[in-house]
Enzyme design. Structure first.
Site, PDB file in Angstrom:
ATOM      1  N   HIS A   1       0.842  -1.209   0.000  1.00  0.00           N
ATOM      2  CA  HIS A   1       0.000   0.000   0.000  1.00  0.00           C
ATOM      3  C   HIS A   1       0.874   1.253   0.000  1.00  0.00           C
ATOM      4  O   HIS A   1       1.571   1.533   0.970  1.00  0.00           O
ATOM      5  CB  HIS A   1      -0.925   0.004   1.214  1.00  0.00           C
ATOM      6  CG  HIS A   1      -1.962   1.086   1.149  1.00  0.00           C
ATOM      7  ND1 HIS A   1      -2.955   1.103   0.189  1.00  0.00           N
ATOM      8  CD2 HIS A   1      -2.152   2.206   1.885  1.00  0.00           C
ATOM      9  CE1 HIS A   1      -3.721   2.177   0.369  1.00  0.00           C
ATOM     10  NE2 HIS A   1      -3.241   2.864   1.386  1.00  0.00           N
TER      11      HIS A   1
ATOM     12  N   HIS B   1       1.057   5.511  -1.436  1.00  0.00           N
ATOM     13  CA  HIS B   1       0.666   6.715  -2.177  1.00  0.00           C
ATOM     14  C   HIS B   1       1.982   7.472  -2.385  1.00  0.00           C
ATOM     15  O   HIS B   1       2.457   8.142  -1.452  1.00  0.00           O
ATOM     16  CB  HIS B   1      -0.313   7.591  -1.391  1.00  0.00           C
ATOM     17  CG  HIS B   1      -1.511   6.845  -0.871  1.00  0.00           C
ATOM     18  ND1 HIS B   1      -2.572   6.510  -1.677  1.00  0.00           N
ATOM     19  CD2 HIS B   1      -1.816   6.374   0.358  1.00  0.00           C
ATOM     20  CE1 HIS B   1      -3.481   5.873  -0.945  1.00  0.00           C
ATOM     21  NE2 HIS B   1      -3.047   5.776   0.284  1.00  0.00           N
TER      22      HIS B   1
ATOM     23  N   HIS C   1      -5.952  -1.068   6.229  1.00  0.00           N
ATOM     24  CA  HIS C   1      -6.098  -0.573   7.603  1.00  0.00           C
ATOM     25  C   HIS C   1      -7.018  -1.485   8.426  1.00  0.00           C
ATOM     26  O   HIS C   1      -6.607  -1.997   9.448  1.00  0.00           O
ATOM     27  CB  HIS C   1      -6.589   0.889   7.675  1.00  0.00           C
ATOM     28  CG  HIS C   1      -5.721   1.853   6.946  1.00  0.00           C
ATOM     29  ND1 HIS C   1      -4.380   1.975   7.218  1.00  0.00           N
ATOM     30  CD2 HIS C   1      -5.990   2.720   5.934  1.00  0.00           C
ATOM     31  CE1 HIS C   1      -3.860   2.894   6.410  1.00  0.00           C
ATOM     32  NE2 HIS C   1      -4.822   3.353   5.621  1.00  0.00           N
TER      33      HIS C   1
ATOM     34  N   ASP D   1       2.274   3.046   2.980  1.00  0.00           N
ATOM     35  CA  ASP D   1       1.166   3.992   2.866  1.00  0.00           C
ATOM     36  C   ASP D   1       1.623   5.441   2.692  1.00  0.00           C
ATOM     37  O   ASP D   1       1.922   5.875   1.588  1.00  0.00           O
ATOM     38  CB  ASP D   1       0.247   3.817   4.095  1.00  0.00           C
ATOM     39  CG  ASP D   1      -1.048   4.596   4.001  1.00  0.00           C
ATOM     40  OD1 ASP D   1      -1.325   5.196   2.944  1.00  0.00           O
ATOM     41  OD2 ASP D   1      -1.816   4.602   4.985  1.00  0.00           O
TER      42      ASP D   1
HETATM   43 ZN   LIG Z   1      -3.786   4.801   1.949  1.00  0.00          ZN
END
Ligand SMILES: [Zn+2]
Length: 449
Positions: A63, A65, A271, A322
């Protein structure tokens, strides 16, 4: 990425072979895959590439970004919540172009390679120009990410994300216009133009139950189902999302996803923090995966998700960095265990082997690469070597377990990373991006100027 065509032998001083550390292992590699694994090889065969330390299967960052990396170190001052952090994040998103995103992502993915990561799941929702105008190539931003991964020598699963609303029944706000395709059919039409490559898989994502109206969830789920592609979704990271979902739909986000066909073995909830017992049963019973992002969850004061219960119910675990507060999958792995220790005041919820499986094989599976994450014949030649002679790792060489790698090593101990048989990191230096810190600084400075 073109896998290396010639046959090559790697000699691993120590190797993690799924259940134990084996000294003296030779790997034969051809066409980007492992073609033979030989144990009991005490000395490097002539001409072999020598990997000193403990070689693990390549790590999977399930995960990411990429653009959040620009926030590192700048969002730690003062108080606030996830929601105030999000405002700062949007200000960076507002400035990105396909060119500057490529520059930044190339550097971020190079940082990942230096951390032993061989595949990233990029949860990508920054699709359009400011104001929501499509680029001439409507996938210019996604293509920039795919190209950045190739330039940094790692695999990518582009999880193209549907992001259509600001909240339940709310149109996108000014920042979110860049994220929105208008509706799920337009999202699907755009995504269908993306092509897979040797190093790139295409998957789907639902940003969250806030961002995709309930009556459009099935469109995204069907798109992924038809392609047998991975489908990811941010799920119950915040209690505010649960409250708003209950108010709008009279059920939890997990129940809403279940009712619209989003859950299943190719789906991963990211999450999965604030869940009911019924949610846990739904996720586990459907084989839906769970991607924990412990360094981000603690950074954003999200809470600690019920990873032990989810896994026991049948949900495979993966890990992601993340927001990239740090990029270190070994830290993510041990943080999952250490969070549980703090919460329960008992130790030993997962073995180092189980944590490594989350950081590797099960992470790769969540990204649509179920044959990766093992040093075995037929698997992709993706691996990473942890130094066992650094200040953090010096001591007895592990004979049975991967405890030193999982509980003591950091990304700084990664000495080599090989992806599809190509040496992407050699002796701690990236072979394709000559100066990764400078590349990061240049890309981030350009955005923040
Ligand atoms: Zn995220």
């Amino acid at each position: 990425m073109t896998p290396t065509q010639r046959t090559r032998t790697y000699w691993l001083e120590h190797a993690w072979l799924d259940t134990n550390v084996e000294p003296g292992v030779a790997l034969e590699v051809a066409d980007g895959r492992i073609t033979a694994v030989r144990t009991g090889v005490d000395a490097p065969p002539p001409g072999a590439e020598i990997l000193r330390g403990l070689t693990l299967p390549g790590l999977a960052n399930a995960h990411s970004h990429a653009f959040h990396r620009a926030l590192r170190g700048t969002v730690q001052v003062g108080s606030g919540t996830f929601w105030t952090w999000r405002e700062v994040m949007y200000s960076v998103a507002d400035r990105l172009t396909p060119e500057s995103y490529h520059e930044l992502a190339r550097a971020v993915y190079a940082e990942m390679a230096l951390a032993g990561i061989t595949a990233v799941g990029e949860f990508h929702y920054l699709h359009h120009a400011p104001g929501g105008t499509p680029y001439a190539d409507p996938n210019a931003m996604g293509e920039a990410l795919i190209e950045a991964a190739a330039d940094a020598g790692i695999r990518i699963t582009l999880l193209d994300t549907a992001y259509l609303s600001a909240g339940f029944g709310q149109a996108p706000n000014a920042h979110q216009l860049r994220f929105s395709d208008g509706d799920a059919d337009a999202w699907a039409a755009r995504c269908s133009l993306l092509k897979e490559r040797d190093h790139a898989r295409i998957g789907a994502a639902v940003h969250s139950v806030r961002a995709v109206p309930a009556d459009q969830l099935a469109t995204v789920a069907s798109w992924a189902q038809e392609r047998r592609a991975p489908l990811h979704v941010h799920l119950s990271e915040q209690t505010a999302e649960n409250d708003a979902c209950r108010e709008a739909h009279g059920r939890t986000p997990t129940q809403l996803l279940a009712d619209h066909g989003v859950l299943g073995p190719r789906t991963t909830g990211v999450h999965n923090t604030h869940l009911t017992d019924q949610d846990i049963a739904l996720l586990g019973g459907s084989g839906t995966g769970t991607c924990m992002c412990p360094t981000t969850e603690r950074d954003l004061a999200d809470g600690i998700g019920p990873a032990v219960a989810l896994q026991a119910a049948g949900s495979p675990l993966s890990l992601g960095s993340d927001s990239h507060a740090v990029i270190d999958l070994l830290e993510e792995a041990r943080a999952m265990e250490l969070n549980e220790r703090l919460r329960t005041r008992t130790r030993g919820h997962w073995t180092a082997a189980a944590l490594l499986r989350a950081a590797s094989a099960d992470g790769h599976a969540a990204l649509g690469n179920p044959d990766a994450g093992t040093l075995a014949t037929g698997a992709p030649a993706d691996f990473t070597t942890i130094a066992l002679d650094s200040v953090r790792t010096a001591g007895p060489v592990p004979r049975l377990g991967a405890e030193t790698a999982v509980f003591a090593a950091t990304a700084a101990d990664v000495r080599h990373t090989v992806v599809a048989g190509r040496h992407v990191v050699r002796d701690g230096a990236h072979t394709l991006v000559p100066d990764v810190p400078q590349a990061l600084a240049r890309a981030i400075d350009a955005l923040r100027a």
